[in-house]
Design a protein around this motif. Structure first.
Motif, mmCIF file in Angstrom:
data_model
loop_
_atom_site.group_PDB
_atom_site.id
_atom_site.type_symbol
_atom_site.label_atom_id
_atom_site.label_comp_id
_atom_site.label_asym_id
_atom_site.label_seq_id
_atom_site.Cartn_x
_atom_site.Cartn_y
_atom_site.Cartn_z
ATOM 1 N N ASP A 119 -11.286 10.381 -1.860
ATOM 2 C CA ASP A 119 -12.179 9.256 -1.593
ATOM 3 C C ASP A 119 -11.486 7.923 -1.821
ATOM 4 O OD1 ASP A 119 -14.217 10.970 -0.929
ATOM 5 O OD2 ASP A 119 -15.070 11.004 -2.953
ATOM 6 N N GLU A 120 -10.587 7.864 -2.813
ATOM 7 C CA GLU A 120 -9.854 6.619 -3.073
ATOM 8 C C GLU A 120 -8.838 6.343 -1.965
ATOM 9 O OE1 GLU A 120 -9.378 6.292 -7.822
ATOM 10 O OE2 GLU A 120 -8.707 8.216 -6.961
ATOM 11 N N LEU A 121 -8.144 7.378 -1.516
ATOM 12 C CA LEU A 121 -7.127 7.202 -0.477
ATOM 13 C C LEU A 121 -7.742 6.774 0.852
ATOM 14 C CD1 LEU A 121 -4.911 10.327 -1.238
ATOM 15 C CD2 LEU A 121 -4.249 7.936 -1.543
ATOM 16 N N LYS A 122 -8.932 7.258 1.117
ATOM 17 C CA LYS A 122 -9.594 6.932 2.377
ATOM 18 C C LYS A 122 -9.818 5.438 2.534
ATOM 19 C CE LYS A 122 -13.751 8.125 5.034
ATOM 20 N NZ LYS A 122 -15.017 8.885 5.023
ATOM 21 N N LYS A 123 -9.916 4.723 1.424
ATOM 22 C CA LYS A 123 -10.206 3.283 1.468
ATOM 23 C C LYS A 123 -8.979 2.438 1.793
ATOM 24 C CE LYS A 123 -13.906 3.844 -1.942
ATOM 25 N NZ LYS A 123 -14.357 3.549 -3.325
ATOM 26 N N PHE A 124 -7.789 3.029 1.714
ATOM 27 C CA PHE A 124 -6.575 2.269 2.008
ATOM 28 C C PHE A 124 -6.463 1.994 3.504
ATOM 29 C CE2 PHE A 124 -5.419 3.735 -2.192
ATOM 30 C CZ PHE A 124 -4.595 2.726 -2.688
ATOM 31 N N LEU B 168 3.498 5.819 -12.092
ATOM 32 C CA LEU B 168 3.033 5.891 -10.700
ATOM 33 C C LEU B 168 1.579 6.362 -10.649
ATOM 34 C CD1 LEU B 168 6.026 7.462 -8.728
ATOM 35 C CD2 LEU B 168 5.148 5.142 -8.548
ATOM 36 N N PRO B 169 0.716 5.679 -9.873
ATOM 37 C CA PRO B 169 -0.704 6.071 -9.821
ATOM 38 C C PRO B 169 -0.925 7.306 -8.948
ATOM 39 C CG PRO B 169 -0.313 4.219 -8.344
ATOM 40 C CD PRO B 169 0.986 4.468 -9.064
ATOM 41 N N THR B 170 -1.952 8.037 -9.260
ATOM 42 C CA THR B 170 -2.390 9.157 -8.417
ATOM 43 C C THR B 170 -3.812 8.867 -7.951
ATOM 44 O OG1 THR B 170 -3.205 10.385 -10.339
ATOM 45 C CG2 THR B 170 -0.946 10.826 -9.617
ATOM 46 N N PHE B 171 -4.151 9.379 -6.773
ATOM 47 C CA PHE B 171 -5.444 9.047 -6.170
ATOM 48 C C PHE B 171 -6.130 10.296 -5.639
ATOM 49 C CE2 PHE B 171 -2.719 5.312 -5.555
ATOM 50 C CZ PHE B 171 -3.498 4.301 -6.090
ATOM 51 N N GLY B 172 -7.464 10.252 -5.679
ATOM 52 C CA GLY B 172 -8.261 11.302 -5.056
ATOM 53 C C GLY B 172 -8.503 10.986 -3.584
ATOM 54 N N SER C 288 20.568 4.604 6.055
ATOM 55 C CA SER C 288 19.467 4.038 6.842
ATOM 56 C C SER C 288 18.816 2.936 6.028
ATOM 57 C CB SER C 288 18.430 5.117 7.177
ATOM 58 O OG SER C 288 17.857 5.647 5.998
ATOM 59 N N GLU C 289 18.135 2.050 6.725
ATOM 60 C CA GLU C 289 17.495 0.932 6.037
ATOM 61 C C GLU C 289 16.277 1.434 5.274
ATOM 62 O OE1 GLU C 289 16.120 -3.632 7.001
ATOM 63 O OE2 GLU C 289 17.105 -2.412 8.513
ATOM 64 N N ARG C 290 16.162 1.028 4.039
ATOM 65 C CA ARG C 290 15.066 1.467 3.188
ATOM 66 C C ARG C 290 13.763 0.789 3.598
ATOM 67 N NH1 ARG C 290 16.988 3.699 -1.702
ATOM 68 N NH2 ARG C 290 14.964 3.286 -2.645
ATOM 69 N N ILE C 291 12.664 1.553 3.460
ATOM 70 C CA ILE C 291 11.345 0.968 3.719
ATOM 71 C C ILE C 291 10.967 0.039 2.573
ATOM 72 C CG2 ILE C 291 8.913 1.468 4.141
ATOM 73 C CD1 ILE C 291 10.729 2.417 6.362
ATOM 74 N N LEU C 292 11.148 0.521 1.345
ATOM 75 C CA LEU C 292 10.856 -0.265 0.151
ATOM 76 C C LEU C 292 12.157 -0.589 -0.581
ATOM 77 C CD1 LEU C 292 7.757 1.704 -1.234
ATOM 78 C CD2 LEU C 292 7.749 -0.292 0.273
ATOM 79 N N GLU D 206 0.819 -1.202 0.000
ATOM 80 C CA GLU D 206 0.000 0.000 0.000
ATOM 81 C C GLU D 206 0.860 1.261 0.000
ATOM 82 O OE1 GLU D 206 -3.076 0.280 2.877
ATOM 83 O OE2 GLU D 206 -4.322 -1.217 1.892
ATOM 84 N N LEU D 207 1.950 1.231 0.761
ATOM 85 C CA LEU D 207 2.836 2.387 0.818
ATOM 86 C C LEU D 207 3.433 2.683 -0.548
ATOM 87 C CD1 LEU D 207 4.141 4.530 2.618
ATOM 88 C CD2 LEU D 207 5.991 2.914 3.099
ATOM 89 N N ASN D 208 3.735 1.624 -1.272
ATOM 90 C CA ASN D 208 4.286 1.791 -2.620
ATOM 91 C C ASN D 208 3.258 2.429 -3.554
ATOM 92 O OD1 ASN D 208 6.213 1.522 -4.699
ATOM 93 N ND2 ASN D 208 5.346 -0.437 -5.347
ATOM 94 N N LEU D 209 1.994 2.042 -3.381
ATOM 95 C CA LEU D 209 0.939 2.579 -4.235
ATOM 96 C C LEU D 209 0.669 4.062 -3.953
ATOM 97 C CD1 LEU D 209 -1.659 -0.354 -4.238
ATOM 98 C CD2 LEU D 209 -0.435 0.536 -6.224
ATOM 99 N N VAL D 210 0.734 4.444 -2.678
ATOM 100 C CA VAL D 210 0.339 5.805 -2.301
ATOM 101 C C VAL D 210 1.543 6.712 -2.049
ATOM 102 C CG1 VAL D 210 -1.801 4.954 -1.263
ATOM 103 C CG2 VAL D 210 0.208 5.311 0.183
ATOM 104 N N LYS D 211 2.733 6.304 -2.497
ATOM 105 C CA LYS D 211 3.927 7.083 -2.143
ATOM 106 C C LYS D 211 3.907 8.498 -2.724
ATOM 107 C CE LYS D 211 6.654 4.670 -5.671
ATOM 108 N NZ LYS D 211 7.685 3.627 -5.849
#
Length: 696
Positions: free
Chosen positions: A503-508, A497-501, A122-126, A92-97
């Motif tokens: 209402d879409e982000l709220k569902k994550f 890379l996707p972009t979100f509105g 530092s250690e990478r998250i992704l 999910e973090l990758n999708l909404v980065k």
């Protein structure tokens, strides 16, 4: 006599059982005392904050021990201690980065991002293949003005200094006693806990213990005093009137109110002295006589008049917008009514044939000499002077005292998390928020903020960030570096890379804990001590500071209380005029008014005139009228002095004990009532020998 006593005990046992069964309705939440017009958002914030328990654990051993403790308690419905499925979180973090990226895309950012490909600090998250420029490391999910971070190695949440962080959410209707047991066990392994619910539970526990001790000590001292005065163990029957009144009044509160504040219970316990007034007055009027069943008929008019005056005085509390005072009003009205019924209908039957010894210590006169009158006049003038100088402002922080241990833990949590709510917010149109915040920061009026758009980027901003990144994809030097690492095609993935509105982000799932921001995009939560109101108005925004609102509300309530007091005097004057005439009624009202002004002036001079002082004086003035009515009764002077002194002493004993409370509000209430009652008692005795006033 026995059948009346048995009936009385059965009724009190039923009332006592009901009170015990309803004890879960007792709350210690300070905000529940008020009926202010809050925005719905404050109510949601308060509910949300009061349900969350924050826990910090120093090491792995403490962490494991805490989880074992947690298994023994069923008061939490949600536990956040780690990322349960790290792969889902990363996906999910990758999708909404892009949506969650909070940083500035410039040459320095790109240079640092590429440098980390060679020399990671530092250690990478992704992984590099998912996030070549480490955009996720600049995600608001991992910042959000907090020092609580994700430890990639353990998937646990950690604080700035390396404490493990656990977030617990309490179930609705949780058992406060079980929460206290949980708190005690957690503290046993040196866990650091911060939670409004724990503050409330500790405050409730302390207040209950304090109230119980004050009630027991007050009752014991009152009984000992009555035994000393009346020298007869039948005096315990007198005390039954107070017990009956207390149980009846508290039962009425539990029936009428959904929640009853602990301060209401503590103060109600102190009203024992007031509830003895009818019984003590009855015995005073039968001074050194054998009591008969019909002896009470001689004081019927006085009792009814005192009841009407007392009830009307307390009923004025219901005109206040303060929920706490509504509770005191209901308790007092029903307790007085029950005490009256007991003293008038039952007490004479229980004491039939009993004689109480004469107590000579109350055989005295209190004549006002010329210097006494000068002293009273000077005291009145000084009181007016200091009252006029008083600003009458209130501070809710003065009404409670936080336990030192809890305060220390909260300070540790604030230091480690870097995030603690100040209950300040701005309501502003989304299109104005950026300019508004820039101006507030430029003027140093806020130190941090949280809002929906400090958490996410709009779809337009996401596209803008993407275009800025793609500009660097055409840089030959950068392409050569990536080609050397064999990941040149990864950079090109930025275009997809996707972009979100919103209402879409709220569902994550990753944004689940930020629902309040998604539901209220026009709100900005801020920290800082500056005056934001003027700048907020420039942008058609409104600034809300809950603590300031409550303080202002308390000040307004205090002003309305003074108006209620004046109205109460007018009501009492009208009622008394029908029975004692205009002149005598005026003397009674002016005397109680004088004691009220001197009492308020005393607090203006030496302490502060908070709202509890005002309402203490209101309560005492109703008592003062009762004492003056006793003083004007056409009976022997010794009997009048006896009745006033014993009634006043029992009231002062119970209220003076409130001054031992660690809560300033309770102290102020007890001290103001004690002083005002003492003054009313002395004035009533001094006027009681004037035979032309014997008119009741």
């Amino acid at each position: 006599m026995k059948k009346y006593l048995i009936l009385c005990l059965i009724v009190m046992a039923v009332l006592g059982g009901f009170v015990f069964a309803q004890k879960h309705k007792i709350t210690s939440d300070m905000f529940s005392m008020l009926n202010i017009k809050q925005d719905e958002i404050f109510k949601r914030l308060q509910t949300q904050a009061s349900d969350v328990v924050h826990v910090l654990l120093v090491d792995d051993k403490a962490y494991d021990e805490f989880l074992q403790i947690l298994k023994r308690y069923e008061i939490f419905y949600n536990v956040i201690k780690d990322i349960k499925n790290i792969d889902d979180f990363k996906r999910e973090l990758n999708l909404v980065k892009l949506a969650a990226f909070k940083g500035k895309i410039d040459d320095l950012f790109i240079k640092n991002a590429l440098s980390e490909l060679y020399f990671p600090i530092s250690e990478r998250i992704l992984s590099i293949s998912d996030d070549v420029l480490s955009l996720a490391s600049h995600s608001s999910i991992l910042k959000q003005n907090s020092d609580i971070k994700l430890d990639v190695k353990t998937s646990r949440l950690i604080s700035k200094s390396g404490y493990y962080y656990v977030n617990l959410t309490l179930k609705q209707g949780y058992d406060g006693d079980e929460l206290m047991r949980f708190y005690s066990e957690a503290r046993g392994i040196n866990a650091v806990l911060h939670a409004p619910a724990i503050y409330q539970a500790v405050a409730k526990s302390n207040a209950q213990n304090e109230g119980f001790k004050i009630g027991i000590i007050g009752s014991v001292l009152t009984i000992l005093f009555l035994l000393f005065v009346f020298r007869n163990f039948r005096v315990f029957y007198i005390f039954l009137s107070a017990v009956f009144g207390f149980l009846f009044g508290l039962s009425a509160c539990f029936v009428i109110f959904e929640k009853v504040h602990i301060l209401s219970v503590v103060i109600s316990l102190s009203l024992v002295g007031l509830m003895l007034d009818f019984a003590v007055s009855f015995l005073g009027f039968n001074y050194a006589k054998e009591i008969k069943k019909d002896s009470v008929s001689g004081v019927k008019g006085l009792f009814l008049l005192a009841l009407v005056i007392g009830v009307s005085g307390y009923a004025l509390f219901l005109l206040s917008p303060m929920q706490f005072l509504h509770q005191i009003a209901i308790f007092s009205i029903f307790a007085l009514l029950a005490s009256f019924l007991f003293s008038y209908f039952l007490l004479p039957k229980l004491l039939d044939g009993v004689s109480f010894y004469k107590f000579e210590y109350f055989n005295f006169d209190l004549n006002l000499k010329k210097w006494h009158k000068y002293a009273i006049f000077i005291a009145f003038c000084l009181a007016i002077f200091f009252i006029a100088k008083n600003d009458f402002s209130d501070n809710i922080k003065n009404y409670s005292q936080n336990p030192v241990q809890l305060s220390q833990q909260s300070m540790i949590f604030a230091r480690e998390s870097g995030n603690i709510s100040e209950f300040k917010l701005i309501k502003a149109d989304v299109k104005n928020q950026e300019n508004l915040l820039n101006e507030l920061y430029e003027n140093g009026l806020i130190s941090s903020h949280n809002s929906l758009y400090s958490l996410i980027n709009s779809k337009h901003t996401q596209e803008k960030i993407k275009q800025q990144l793609l500009k660097y994809a055409k840089n030959d030097e950068i392409l050569a570096m990536l080609d050397e690492l064999g990941i040149n095609d990864e950079f090109e993935k930025l275009a997809t890379l996707p972009t979100f509105g919103v209402d879409e982000l709220k569902k994550f799932e990753i944004f689940r804990n930020f629902a309040i921001l998604f539901d209220n995009p026009d709100l900005i939560f801020v920290s800082g001590d500056g005056d934001i109101s003027d700048i907020a108005k420039k942008y058609d925004a409104k600034f809300y500071d809950l603590i300031a609102m409550i303080n202002e509300n308390f000040t307004q309530i205090k002003a309305s209380a003074i108006k209620l007091k004046i109205l109460g005097f007018l009501v009492a004057f009208v009622i008394l005029s029908f029975f004692v005439g205009l002149i005598r009624s005026a003397i009674i009202i002016l005397t109680t008014f004088l004691s009220s002004v001197i009492t308020i002036g005393f607090f203006a001079m030496f302490d502060d005139v908070n709202i509890f002082v005002i309402f203490g004086v209101i309560l005492a003035s109703a008592v003062g009228i009762d004492y003056l009515l006793i003083g004007f009764k056409d009976i022997k002077h010794n009997a009048k002095v006896f009745s006033i002194c014993v009634a006043g002493a029992t009231t002062i004993i119970t209220f003076a004990l409130l001054m031992l409370s660690s809560t300033h509000a309770v102290f102020s209430f007890g001290a103001s009532v004690s002083l005002a009652v003492l003054l009313n008692m002395l004035f009533a005795i001094s006027l009681s020998k004037r035979q032309n006033f014997n008119i009741i």
